[in-house]
Design a protein around this motif. Structure first.
Motif, PDB file in Angstrom:
ATOM      1  N   ALA A  59     -10.697 -12.185  39.140  1.00  0.00           N
ATOM      2  CA  ALA A  59     -11.697 -11.162  39.451  1.00  0.00           C
ATOM      3  C   ALA A  59     -11.363  -9.816  38.804  1.00  0.00           C
ATOM      4  N   GLU A  60     -10.087  -9.599  38.460  1.00  0.00           N
ATOM      5  CA  GLU A  60      -9.667  -8.300  37.936  1.00  0.00           C
ATOM      6  C   GLU A  60      -9.454  -8.280  36.424  1.00  0.00           C
ATOM      7  N   LEU A  61      -9.539  -9.453  35.790  1.00  0.00           N
ATOM      8  CA  LEU A  61      -9.310  -9.536  34.350  1.00  0.00           C
ATOM      9  C   LEU A  61     -10.522  -9.065  33.554  1.00  0.00           C
ATOM     10  N   ASP A  62     -10.265  -8.668  32.315  1.00  0.00           N
ATOM     11  CA  ASP A  62     -11.314  -8.468  31.322  1.00  0.00           C
ATOM     12  C   ASP A  62     -11.515  -9.825  30.650  1.00  0.00           C
ATOM     13  N   SER A  63     -12.495 -10.594  31.115  1.00  0.00           N
ATOM     14  CA  SER A  63     -12.669 -11.960  30.613  1.00  0.00           C
ATOM     15  C   SER A  63     -13.068 -11.975  29.140  1.00  0.00           C
ATOM     16  N   ASN A  64     -13.781 -10.957  28.685  1.00  0.00           N
ATOM     17  CA  ASN A  64     -14.152 -10.907  27.274  1.00  0.00           C
ATOM     18  C   ASN A  64     -12.928 -10.769  26.371  1.00  0.00           C
ATOM     19  N   ALA A  65     -11.916 -10.062  26.848  1.00  0.00           N
ATOM     20  CA  ALA A  65     -10.699  -9.904  26.057  1.00  0.00           C
ATOM     21  C   ALA A  65     -10.031 -11.257  25.834  1.00  0.00           C
ATOM     22  N   TRP A  66      -9.977 -12.087  26.869  1.00  0.00           N
ATOM     23  CA  TRP A  66      -9.369 -13.403  26.720  1.00  0.00           C
ATOM     24  C   TRP A  66     -10.146 -14.257  25.724  1.00  0.00           C
ATOM     25  N   LEU A  67     -11.465 -14.253  25.824  1.00  0.00           N
ATOM     26  CA  LEU A  67     -12.282 -15.045  24.897  1.00  0.00           C
ATOM     27  C   LEU A  67     -12.047 -14.595  23.461  1.00  0.00           C
ATOM     28  N   GLN A  68     -11.978 -13.295  23.239  1.00  0.00           N
ATOM     29  CA  GLN A  68     -11.751 -12.788  21.889  1.00  0.00           C
ATOM     30  C   GLN A  68     -10.332 -13.102  21.407  1.00  0.00           C
ATOM     31  N   PHE A  69      -9.382 -13.097  22.311  1.00  0.00           N
ATOM     32  CA  PHE A  69      -8.001 -13.469  21.987  1.00  0.00           C
ATOM     33  C   PHE A  69      -7.950 -14.949  21.595  1.00  0.00           C
ATOM     34  N   GLU A  70      -8.655 -15.784  22.353  1.00  0.00           N
ATOM     35  CA  GLU A  70      -8.707 -17.212  22.038  1.00  0.00           C
ATOM     36  C   GLU A  70      -9.351 -17.477  20.681  1.00  0.00           C
ATOM     37  N   GLU A  71     -10.313 -16.669  20.313  1.00  0.00           N
ATOM     38  CA  GLU A  71     -11.019 -16.866  19.046  1.00  0.00           C
ATOM     39  C   GLU A  71     -10.293 -16.217  17.872  1.00  0.00           C
ATOM     40  N   GLY A  72      -9.156 -15.580  18.148  1.00  0.00           N
ATOM     41  CA  GLY A  72      -8.405 -14.930  17.084  1.00  0.00           C
ATOM     42  C   GLY A  72      -9.037 -13.644  16.583  1.00  0.00           C
ATOM     43  N   ARG A  73      -9.926 -13.064  17.386  1.00  0.00           N
ATOM     44  CA  ARG A  73     -10.640 -11.856  16.962  1.00  0.00           C
ATOM     45  C   ARG A  73      -9.904 -10.574  17.339  1.00  0.00           C
ATOM     46  N   ILE A  74      -8.963 -10.659  18.279  1.00  0.00           N
ATOM     47  CA  ILE A  74      -8.137  -9.500  18.617  1.00  0.00           C
ATOM     48  C   ILE A  74      -6.679  -9.938  18.643  1.00  0.00           C
ATOM     49  N   SER A  75      -5.794  -8.980  18.430  1.00  0.00           N
ATOM     50  CA  SER A  75      -4.354  -9.250  18.423  1.00  0.00           C
ATOM     51  C   SER A  75      -3.827  -9.381  19.852  1.00  0.00           C
ATOM     52  N   GLU A  76      -2.599  -9.862  19.956  1.00  0.00           N
ATOM     53  CA  GLU A  76      -1.952  -9.930  21.263  1.00  0.00           C
ATOM     54  C   GLU A  76      -1.782  -8.533  21.850  1.00  0.00           C
ATOM     55  N   VAL A  77      -1.451  -7.556  21.031  1.00  0.00           N
ATOM     56  CA  VAL A  77      -1.295  -6.179  21.509  1.00  0.00           C
ATOM     57  C   VAL A  77      -2.604  -5.672  22.103  1.00  0.00           C
ATOM     58  N   PRO A 130      -5.181 -18.971  22.408  1.00  0.00           N
ATOM     59  CA  PRO A 130      -4.786 -17.921  21.463  1.00  0.00           C
ATOM     60  C   PRO A 130      -3.479 -18.286  20.763  1.00  0.00           C
ATOM     61  N   VAL A 131      -2.910 -17.300  20.087  1.00  0.00           N
ATOM     62  CA  VAL A 131      -1.651 -17.521  19.358  1.00  0.00           C
ATOM     63  C   VAL A 131      -0.508 -17.924  20.289  1.00  0.00           C
ATOM     64  N   TRP A 132      -0.702 -17.828  21.576  1.00  0.00           N
ATOM     65  CA  TRP A 132       0.326 -18.297  22.517  1.00  0.00           C
ATOM     66  C   TRP A 132       0.574 -19.794  22.401  1.00  0.00           C
ATOM     67  N   TYR A 133      -0.264 -20.516  21.653  1.00  0.00           N
ATOM     68  CA  TYR A 133       0.049 -21.929  21.429  1.00  0.00           C
ATOM     69  C   TYR A 133       1.435 -22.056  20.791  1.00  0.00           C
ATOM     70  N   GLN A 134       1.857 -21.023  20.057  1.00  0.00           N
ATOM     71  CA  GLN A 134       3.188 -21.037  19.442  1.00  0.00           C
ATOM     72  C   GLN A 134       4.290 -21.010  20.507  1.00  0.00           C
ATOM     73  N   LEU A 135       4.009 -20.364  21.635  1.00  0.00           N
ATOM     74  CA  LEU A 135       4.975 -20.352  22.741  1.00  0.00           C
ATOM     75  C   LEU A 135       5.085 -21.739  23.371  1.00  0.00           C
ATOM     76  N   ILE A 136       3.944 -22.431  23.475  1.00  0.00           N
ATOM     77  CA  ILE A 136       3.975 -23.808  23.988  1.00  0.00           C
ATOM     78  C   ILE A 136       4.833 -24.666  23.070  1.00  0.00           C
ATOM     79  N   GLU A 137       4.620 -24.488  21.771  1.00  0.00           N
ATOM     80  CA  GLU A 137       5.407 -25.265  20.798  1.00  0.00           C
ATOM     81  C   GLU A 137       6.890 -24.949  20.929  1.00  0.00           C
TER      82      GLU A 137
END
Length: 198
Positions: free
Chosen positions: A37-55, A108-115
């Motif tokens: 309820a407190e997250l910026d859900s659009n930020a996550w979607l854009q992070f997943e699509e590679g449109r914004i950086s992790e920072v 997002p790029v966190w798939y590298q952390l899973i790896e």
């Protein structure tokens, strides 16, 4: 033995536990529902699509823009990744049987952390992660693009995901599908299809 399909696998909550289920909410002293309820859900979607950086994602993590320690968040996620029960063993069996397997995952790029944590590349290629392709499931292009990249007709692919909306979208473009529930039921489905021995 039927023609062996190429397996396209969702990752979070199909192979690997999602840290947003428990560990990341706990980091902030919240339940998963409260955090959502407190997250910026659009930020996550854009992070997943590679449109914004992790920072940028960390800066926009909460809708009210309160400060977040990005290194702590990243460490929490990395430490929380774990195999869902039975899935490491099932992927090993499928690899031994000669199946070609690829991730088809919204992440997002966190798939590298899973790896780094679990070495999924022992079993599959990280080919179709949304941060790399720019396309998220359940958009038809996510599935059609994967099949085209592999040089396959959609019906030559078997897509496995825990979310019905994603499975239904893959089925709609001609892929065979399995809705993931747990490792044992997934294995039974593969046995029924003649892809693994009972």
């Amino acid at each position: 033995m039927p023609v062996r399909p190429t397996l396209l696998l969702d990752v979070l909550e199909t192979l690997v536990a999602d840290p947003f289920g428990a560990e990341i909410p706990a980091l902030f002293g919240l339940s998963s529902e409260e955090l959502l309820a407190e997250l910026d859900s659009n930020a996550w979607l854009q992070f997943e699509e590679g449109r914004i950086s992790e920072v940028e994602y960390v800066r926009r993590f909460f809708a009210d823009r309160r400060a977040v320690d990005g290194q702590l968040l990243r460490s929490c996620a990395r430490d929380a990744y774990r195999w869902l029960d039975g899935m490491e063993e099932l992927l090993a069996e499928l690899k031994q049987a000669g199946f070609s397997m690829h991730a088809l995952s919204n992440y997002p790029v966190w798939y590298q952390l899973i790896e780094e944590s679990l070495q999924l590349s022992r079993f599959l290629d990280w080919t179709f992660v949304s941060c790399l392709t720019g396309v998220r499931k359940p958009a038809p292009a996510a599935y059609l693009g994967a099949a085209a990249t592999l040089g396959l007709e959609p019906h030559r692919c078997l897509f496995i995901d825990d979310r019905r909306v994603n499975v239904d979208a893959a089925r709609a473009i001609g892929m065979d599908v399995v809705l993931y529930r747990d490792a044992s039921s997934l294995r039974r489905e593969l046995v029924v299809r003649g892809l693994l021995e009972d």
